[in-house]
Scaffold this active site. Structure first.
Site, PDB file in Angstrom:
ATOM      1  N   SER A 151       0.605  -1.018   0.090  1.00 33.92           N
ATOM      2  CA  SER A 151       0.113  -0.061   0.100  1.00 33.92           C
ATOM      3  C   SER A 151       0.906   1.263  -0.019  1.00 33.92           C
ATOM      4  O   SER A 151       0.115   2.252  -0.208  1.00 33.92           O
ATOM      5  CB  SER A 151      -0.907  -0.169   1.336  1.00 33.92           C
ATOM      6  OG  SER A 151       0.038   0.043   2.557  1.00 33.92           O
ATOM      7  N   HIS A 196      -2.206  -3.122  -5.853  1.00 35.39           N
ATOM      8  CA  HIS A 196      -2.719  -2.761  -4.570  1.00 35.39           C
ATOM      9  C   HIS A 196      -4.388  -3.091  -4.450  1.00 35.39           C
ATOM     10  O   HIS A 196      -5.099  -2.042  -4.958  1.00 35.39           O
ATOM     11  CB  HIS A 196      -2.322  -1.534  -4.323  1.00 35.39           C
ATOM     12  CG  HIS A 196      -2.696  -0.907  -2.986  1.00 35.39           C
ATOM     13  ND1 HIS A 196      -3.015   0.423  -2.780  1.00 35.39           N
ATOM     14  CD2 HIS A 196      -2.993  -1.677  -1.962  1.00 35.39           C
ATOM     15  CE1 HIS A 196      -3.750   0.418  -1.442  1.00 35.39           C
ATOM     16  NE2 HIS A 196      -3.556  -0.727  -0.686  1.00 35.39           N
ATOM     17  N   GLU A 229      -5.453  -0.826  -7.584  1.00 32.02           N
ATOM     18  CA  GLU A 229      -4.402   0.091  -8.091  1.00 32.02           C
ATOM     19  C   GLU A 229      -3.180  -0.789  -9.026  1.00 32.02           C
ATOM     20  O   GLU A 229      -2.843  -1.653  -8.196  1.00 32.02           O
ATOM     21  CB  GLU A 229      -3.845   1.116  -7.417  1.00 32.02           C
ATOM     22  CG  GLU A 229      -4.770   1.929  -6.560  1.00 32.02           C
ATOM     23  CD  GLU A 229      -4.263   2.827  -5.762  1.00 32.02           C
ATOM     24  OE1 GLU A 229      -4.351   4.063  -5.632  1.00 32.02           O
ATOM     25  OE2 GLU A 229      -3.405   2.281  -4.608  1.00 32.02           O
ATOM     26  N   ASN A 243      -3.965   6.393  -1.351  1.00 31.01           N
ATOM     27  CA  ASN A 243      -3.433   6.564  -0.058  1.00 31.01           C
ATOM     28  C   ASN A 243      -2.916   8.216  -0.334  1.00 31.01           C
ATOM     29  O   ASN A 243      -2.724   9.027   0.745  1.00 31.01           O
ATOM     30  CB  ASN A 243      -2.362   5.656   0.348  1.00 31.01           C
ATOM     31  CG  ASN A 243      -2.970   4.451   1.105  1.00 31.01           C
ATOM     32  OD1 ASN A 243      -3.935   4.604   1.838  1.00 31.01           O
ATOM     33  ND2 ASN A 243      -2.240   3.239   0.924  1.00 31.01           N
TER      34      ASN A 243
END
Length: 517
Positions: free
Chosen positions: A124, A145, A157, A195
């Site tokens: 991540s 991800h 992702e 993120n």
């Protein structure tokens, strides 16, 4: 080197925690053969038992027939050693979030799998390029991800490392769709898309709290009910847990070489050290009893209305919104160029604090209250008022009574440059714009990733367009001017499109495909 062709039918999953189990589940249901490995053989058996139970539950709910459940489970094969992954077309690691551990695993896998096997990391926050550097052939190492819980969070992702073969990433994009997920493509940058974009809500929410502007619960109420988000920053942090989210905040901050936009807060550091990490611990920013969030009751609004009200004309549209709301209440309007000596003074700043708004218009700060008009006031679910340090209790209570007279809850906060919703939303939009400016992902993928990965009502770019790019730019510039804090400097993507009247969701016109003649 010419791109390979990658055909994926057999998938190895290394790590049988929540992420590994979830990936194995969607892969098996999509008809792929899954080889499941963990350093603890009992964990593999437990994961298969877990998946068997999940498939039964899906059958009971009518989402899977019995034959399909048996077939899906039969496709999940436990592996006793990494050597049993030799025939895999793809291996996805979902192990501990430590660079050395991931590099060691991929280095070993390279000696086992064939040259046509893609090696994917579910990291991540770690660099895909750094993971791939441990391999002899870095071209087939890709970031993949997923989000927890994998079967419900329908986005993944795909991250290309600097030495990555685009065809390997393309194969994972296709595979994600086969497994029922939306795939978005990102360059290898800290935090990737989700993120990275998530820093706006969390870090700015923490900054608001650290300034003593409002309580955790009030900030959450404003972001949910006024700004329309599903969760406020502190509800979200409790859900993800600080033992996960605080290290990510620190990692992204340091990977961007102390970029001010991503500065972590000592609030989360202290709470992590004290074990107040969130829902799973029973206490975080909220207490939880039997898993249920405990929220304090909101005090009743005052009822004594002001005799008359003067509303600043500095922002005509905002003033009109306040006046429209006042037509529902029997309060006289002071229409003088300057407020009378006994009028409640209402200002409608964007990106300024109530103090600066009062001083700039030479108003009596003891009677001045600011109202946030970034979101509609009429038929709102919540409104936010802001006082100066000099505002009297009588003026504050009169304004509270006025703007709560139709039954809509009102939150009164201490003076804050940009209220709560303005500064958090502007930060969310600005970071999204910066992701686009850096070409980490396309505008479309940025908004897709954020809406699916974070559950926001709109992606950051679409949100900026809905509220007005010029308005967001004005909020940021005013905050920068008052505070001198580089965290609020506008992204060039936002500034240029606001000046040109272009949507934030649009790529540069010169990047569009040439029209056929």
């Amino acid at each position: 080197m010419a791109s390979r062709q990658y055909a994926i039918e057999t998938v190895g999953v290394v790590g049988t925690g929540a992420m590994g189990r979830g990936i194995a589940q969607i892969a098996a249901l999509a008809g792929l053969t899954v080889r499941l490995f963990d350093t603890d053989p009992q964990a593999v058996s437990a994961a298969r038992d877990y998946l068997a139970d999940i498939f039964v539950k899906l059958t009971v709910k009518g989402k899977l027939d019995e034959a399909g459940a048996h077939a899906a489970l039969a496709r999940v094969i436990g592996a006793q050693s990494l050597a049993e992954l030799a025939d895999c077309d793809l291996v996805i690691e979902a192990i501990v979030e430590k660079l050395d551990a991931k590099r060691a695993l991929f280095r070993e896998l390279e000696t086992i799998v064939s040259g046509r096997c893609v090696l994917a990391s579910n990291t991540s926050s770690l660099s895909i390029t750094a993971i791939a550097a441990a391999c002899t052939d870095a071209s087939r190492v890709v970031g993949y991800h997923f989000f927890n819980p994998v079967p419900l969070m329908k986005v993944v992702e795909v991250i290309d490392g600097l030495r990555g073969d685009p065809a390997a990433g393309d194969a994972l994009m296709d595979l994600a769709r086969r497994m029922g997920h939306t795939a978005v493509r990102a360059k290898d940058m800290p935090g990737f898309i989700v993120n990275h974009a998530g820093r706006g809500m969390n870090t700015e929410g923490l900054r608001v709290a650290s300034e003593g502007v409002a309580s955790f619960v009030d900030i959450d109420r404003i972001m949910r009910e006024q700004a329309g988000f599903r969760l406020g920053p502190f509800e979200l942090l409790d859900l993800t847990a600080l033992d996960v989210s605080h290290p990510v905040m620190e990692s992204i901050y340091h990977q961007f070489y102390e970029e001010p936009r991503f500065t972590p807060s000592p609030i989360t550091g202290a709470r992590l050290a004290g074990g107040l990490i969130g829902k799973k611990a029973g206490e975080g920013f909220y207490r939880y009893v039997d898993g249920k969030q405990q929220v304090p009751d909101e005090p009743s609004a005052p009822t004594a209305l002001p005799q008359r009200v003067w509303v600043s004309a500095r922002h005509p549209e905002a003033r009109n919104a306040v006046l429209e709301l006042m037509t529902r209440v029997n309060v006289a309007l002071d229409e003088g160029a300057k407020p009378a000596a006994d009028s409640l003074i209402v200002v409608t700043p964007f990106g300024l604090d109530a103090t600066t708004a009062a001083v700039e218009e030479q108003l009596d700060a003891t009677r001045t209250v600011a109202i946030d008009t970034l979101f509609p006031l009429v038929n709102a679910k919540r409104r936010t008022l802001m006082t100066t340090p000099a505002t009297t209790r009588a003026a504050r209570d009169a304004a509270h009574a006025l703007f709560a007279a139709d039954g809509v809850p009102v939150t009164v906060i201490r003076d804050s440059t940009g209220f709560v919703a303005q500064r958090i939303v502007a930060t969310i939009v600005n970071i999204g714009c910066d992701i686009a400016q850096r070409q980490i992902a396309s505008p479309e993928d940025i908004d897709l990733a954020v809406t699916l990965g974070l559950g926001y009502p709109k992606g950051p770019l679409a949100l900026g367009d809905a509220l007005g790019a010029k308005t967001i730019l004005a909020i940021l510039r005013n905050m920068s001017s008052v505070l001198g804090d580089p965290r609020y400097r506008p992204s060039p993507w936002l500034a240029r499109r606001a000046q040109l009247g272009l949507p934030l969701t649009s790529a540069d016109a010169s990047d569009a495909p040439e029209a056929a003649h």
